[in-house]
Write a protein that holds these residues in place. Structure first.
Motif, mmCIF file in Angstrom:
data_model
loop_
_atom_site.group_PDB
_atom_site.id
_atom_site.type_symbol
_atom_site.label_atom_id
_atom_site.label_comp_id
_atom_site.label_asym_id
_atom_site.label_seq_id
_atom_site.Cartn_x
_atom_site.Cartn_y
_atom_site.Cartn_z
ATOM 1 N N PRO A 35 0.841 -1.196 0.000
ATOM 2 C CA PRO A 35 0.000 0.000 0.000
ATOM 3 C C PRO A 35 0.875 1.245 0.000
ATOM 4 N N GLU A 36 0.354 2.286 -0.604
ATOM 5 C CA GLU A 36 1.042 3.568 -0.538
ATOM 6 C C GLU A 36 0.487 4.285 0.681
ATOM 7 N N ILE A 37 1.342 4.724 1.552
ATOM 8 C CA ILE A 37 0.866 5.418 2.751
ATOM 9 C C ILE A 37 1.018 6.914 2.511
ATOM 10 N N THR A 38 -0.056 7.648 2.663
ATOM 11 C CA THR A 38 0.039 9.087 2.393
ATOM 12 C C THR A 38 -0.440 9.888 3.603
ATOM 13 N N LEU A 39 -0.166 11.179 3.538
ATOM 14 C CA LEU A 39 -0.593 12.034 4.648
ATOM 15 C C LEU A 39 -1.946 12.678 4.370
#
Ligand code: ADP
Length: 913
Positions: free
Chosen positions: A590-594
């Motif tokens: 997964p791409e973890i974003t803010l």
């Protein structure tokens, strides 16, 4: 108190034997434990303990003579301690083990005895009595410090079987309850003032004793003292200040208070010390996500909703090879991370292992032969020296260089760090291998390890050989073919001759024992050789024990290193397991974003998918972002609404624990919490009104959710009448929309779909079904827009309702749809409703339902709850109908019953005017 002093301070009790006197004195110091009092080869229990033990263990109750009176007595063989002890511990009892501290021969008067260990549910260390992949925690809970006014509870958590030790604060009773149920401790130490509070406001009943299944042990308040806690930490771990552990003595008073009570308890139950307890890890709130019990249960993270049934997220992820890896995996699943950096570090490591299949496989292969290193360290630290456990330790260590070599081929920073911490412990292993013979697994001392032992053994073998050959020799010499040389414990070695041949026995045979059909003899020579064998055996046993003790002492120096390595191995195990599951199930990083998004392409629910056959699960997309953060998911029952919800929740949580996720692509904006609330019907009700439970849980969510939270609501409002339900569901949705929480709301109230149109950041989705002539097929596919039918009749048919009933229901449905409730009318109404005109909607609905124009039907204090029928202008049947309506209990009606009721009522009224 030292054994010496206790012996001196013995008081004579008139008429008691010295043994019972000694017993009483020791028991007085351990009044709250069952005392296992060692007498020779037995542990004996007296008085009430004897009676209780006899009941719990099913052993005979006897009595022992004590001067003029008889004392109740029960006993278990010392050798069988491990059989009986677990049963008492499981029954929640504490058992004080009192040993003889000197040889009977050395004793001057009565043998010195004292308690060497108290075994309690939270302090068991024997791996045979513990669950493999689970910790056995003892937890001390300190109340908030009154002086500072802070509301934080202090938690000190230890697992004596592994040496783990952790301190942490808990903001409020709710957080405390959640933390405790996550830890699921075997024993909780509470200050007296919390268990027997003088001030009711201090009751922790709800938090701790409410739904508890764990044993609580009440401890004096003064033991929970922060200053003493700091001193205890300093002296135990040899540091000048607790600050080195990251503790701020002023702010962290509750943590220190809990540490104080816990360490005092450990000193009490293990007078010999707990050398393997590791320095405390201080867990600050803010690093890991708070997971409440609802979410843990609803998403079936570690336990299935119906106990004992089905797969959980943990059982799916836990492909670890070692017991300590399994424990760490469990901890990680229950403690998702909050920080992007830490999550990415884990994901990097998993990705590296996914990409490098050869090292991954090799590491897992090596780890599959590694046993519980943490519990082995605890075993050594306890001074126990079961050779089979030491050998198991050595056999585990053999695998470490191979695992290390393969891990060194990987480059992710976390893995590099692990290889640095993983010490292959060659010296520890060779110390064991040099001392113990691994050959048959029994682990006797190896030949060549001690010259003295080897000499004794050859002496014994020689003597034993002489005796072995004796039978042949004597047969030849005496001519008695049936002559036998044998051994028995009481009489030792003998030569046996059948009665018929006794007259052939030579004079040098000395009679020893007469049996029915034979005589047994010995000779002076046999006696001499026998003595040699027995003496050698005694010495061998003694020497072997001594050598084993020396070995364990030597290993004791390596405990910290073993523990450090165990920690590195468990992490490597967890990461390799996550990589393995990802590869096997085709998961992605997964791409973890803010940002506040959750974008899942072709997501799957990992647990449901695993339960279905290959390729049967229908993957689906979900998009939430700050533009659209509320999704209303509609669809008939059984179409897959809750699966979609849970799927999003599970994928988000998996990402936060640093795992790959079941999707083609996933972008997950960091969440501060995941809240879930599933429908009342899914909840196996527990006596309390399910609606009340539902509303309490919803209240908690509304009070805590922020714009960074993910909220999953499944069918809320279902536990009450339709109007109440729709209204509540509407208001809750509006609130979450306002707060900005990412929300998925599954409902079969199509009325809510209108809401999606009127709220700017909300959208409706429906789980597609294909309608055939007279049935439906669930496609489990998400589509934009609402679903305006519930297909209840179709589902009823699928469920096997009798054909005639289904046909009748369909007939009624058609009638209803063509009346004022008809499809056209309804969608018009929904439009209004969507604009927020709830009152108008209700008024119309009421008008339609009562048919006679009675007003305010849904209001609790409206005429529906009044007494006696109201005269009805125009329609003579109206009174009757109203009466029947008053008696109806909508909460208890199934949709079909409700339909039938409406149809019946309608048929009673005069034809449309
Ligand atoms: P609802 O909440 O709408 O009543 P559920 O989510 O409980 O429905 O799903 C009912 C059943 O349908 C599940 O137990 C599962 O077996 C099946 N199901 C749900 N979603 C899918 C899917 N995407 N692909 C295949 N089967 C599914």
């Amino acid at each position: 108190m030292s054994p010496r002093r206790s012996a001196r301070s013995r008081r004579a009790v008139a008429g008691s034997t010295p043994l019972i006197e000694q017993y009483r004195e020791i028991k007085a110091r351990h009044a709250d434990s069952m005392l296992f009092f060692r007498v020779g080869d037995f542990y004996e229990m007296f008085f009430e303990d004897a009676e209780e033990a006899s009941g719990l263990l099913g052993i005979a109750l006897a009595s022992r003579n004590n001067g003029p009176i008889e004392v109740p007595l029960a006993g278990v063989p010392a050798k069988a301690l491990n059989e009986y002890l677990p049963r008492l511990i499981e029954a929640g009892r504490r058992v004080a083990i009192c040993e003889q501290l000197e040889e009977v021969a050395e004793a001057d008067g009565i043998v010195r005895r004292d308690v060497v260990e108290i075994v309690t549910p939270g302090t068991v260390v024997d791996p045979d009595q513990l669950t493999r992949g689970r910790n056995n925690f003892v937890v001390a809970v300190a109340a908030p410090a009154r002086s500072t006014g802070a509301a934080e509870f202090g938690l000190a958590v230890a697992d004596l079987s592994t040496g783990e030790f952790e301190l942490r604060g808990c903001g409020d009773p709710d957080a405390l309850r959640d933390d405790l149920s996550r830890l699921d401790p075997a024993e909780v130490l509470l200050p007296q003032r919390l268990t027997v509070p003088a001030d009711p406001a201090e009751t922790l009943d709800a938090a701790i004793t409410g739904s508890q299944t764990w044993v609580t042990t009440s401890r004096p308040d003064w033991l929970f003292d922060p200053a003493t806690g700091e001193e205890r930490l300093q002296s135990r771990f040899g540091v000048h200040s607790a600050a080195g552990f990251g503790i701020d003595p002023r702010r962290d008073q509750p943590l220190l208070a809990a540490a104080s009570a816990l360490l005092a308890y450990l000193d009490e139950v293990r007078p010999g010390g707990v050398k393997h307890l590791r320095p405390p890890r201080v867990d600050r709130t803010g690093r890991v996500m708070h997971l409440d019990e609802m979410t843990r249960r609803n998403l079936e993270l570690v336990e299935p909703l119906r106990p004992g049934e089905g797969v959980t997220l943990l059982s799916l992820l836990d492909q670890t090879k070692t017991p300590m890896g399994a424990r760490l995996m469990r901890r990680r699943v229950l403690r998702p991370l909050l920080g992007q950096e830490e999550i990415e570090t884990r994901l990097d490591a998993v990705a590296d292992l996914v990409a490098q299949s050869a090292p991954r496989r090799a590491i897992r292969e090596h780890l599959s032969r590694v046993r519980d290193l943490e519990r082995a360290a605890a075993h050594v630290s306890g001074g126990k020296c079961e050779p089979r456990r030491l050998l198991a330790l050595a056999n585990s260590l053999v695998e470490l260089p191979g695992a290390l070599e393969n891990a060194s081929k990987l480059t992710a920073s976390r893995l590099v760090d692990i290889t640095k911490r993983l010490d292959p412990l060659d010296d520890t292993r060779s110390a064991i291998e040099e001392a113990l013979d691994a050959g048959d697994g029994s682990g006797t001392v190896r030949e060549g390890h001690s010259r003295e032992l080897d000499q004794l053994r050859s002496l014994r073998d020689e003597a034993a050989g002489w005796i072995r050959d004796l039978q042949e020799r004597e047969r030849r010499e005496t001519g008695i073919e049936s002559l036998k040389v044998g051994f028995n414990k009481v009489f030792g070695y003998y030569i046996e001759v059948t009665r018929t041949r006794v007259d052939q026995v030579p004079d040098r045979f000395i009679r020893k024992q007469t049996l029915a059909g034979s005589e047994r003899y010995f000779t002076t020579e046999l006696k001499e050789w026998e003595e040699k064998v027995l003496a050698a055996d005694r010495e061998i046993e003694h020497l072997e024990a001594q050598l084993l003790r020396a070995l364990v002492e030597r290993l004791g120096k390596d405990i910290r290193r073993i523990q450090q390595t165990a920690a590195a191995v468990s992490e490597l195990d967890v990461l390799a397991a996550l990589a393995h599951v990802s590869v096997r199930n085709d998961w992605t990083r997964p791409e973890i974003t803010l940002s506040r998004e959750i974008q899942i392409e072709q997501g799957r629910h990992p647990v449901v998918e695993a339960a279905l056959g290959p390729g049967e699960f229908v993957a689906g997309d979900t998009r939430l972002d700050s533009g659209t953060h509320v999704l209303l998911v509609t669809g008939p029952n059984m179409s897959g609404k809750s699966t979609v919800l849970r799927q999003v929740g599970i994928i988000a949580l998996m990402a936060h624990t640093g795992s790959f996720v079941p999707a083609r692509r996933a972008r997950i904006g960091l969440c501060d919490r995941v809240f879930t609330r599933v429908g009342a019907s899914d909840n196996l009700a527990s006596g309390m009104s399910t609606f009340m439970v539902e509303m309490t849980e919803t209240a908690t969510i509304l009070n805590s959710a922020t714009d960074r939270s993910l909220v999953l609501l499944d069918e809320i409002g279902r536990g009450t009448s339709t109007y109440d339900g729709v209204s509540i569901a509407c208001a809750v949705t509006e609130r979450l929309h306002e707060v900005g929480a990412r929300t998925l709301f599954a409902t079969h109230y199509h009325e809510l779909v209108g809401l999606a149109e009127s709220l700017p950041r909300a959208a409706a989705l429906n789980v597609a079904v294909r309608e055939t002539e007279d049935s439906v097929i669930f496609l489990h596919r998400l589509e934009p827009g609402g679903c305006d039918r519930s297909y209840g009749v179709h589902v009823a048919k699928l469920a096997g309702l009798p054909r005639a009933v289904v046909a009748r229901a369909a007939q009624i449905l058609r009638a209803l749809e063509s009346g004022p409730w008809g499809v056209g009318g309804r969608s018009a109404m929904l439009g209004d409703f969507g604009k927020g005109q709830l009152s108008l909607f209700l008024a119309r609905a009421e008008g339609a339902e009562t048919a006679g124009g009675a007003d305010h039907v849904a209001e609790p204090d409206g005429p529906l709850h009044g007494t006696g029928p109201r005269p009805e202008p125009g329609d003579p049947a109206a009174g009757d109908v109203l009466d029947q309506l008053r008696k109806a209990e909508p909460d208890r009606l199934t949709p079909l019953e409700a339909l039938n009721l409406v149809a019946e009522l309608k048929s009673k009224l005069s034809p449309e005017r």
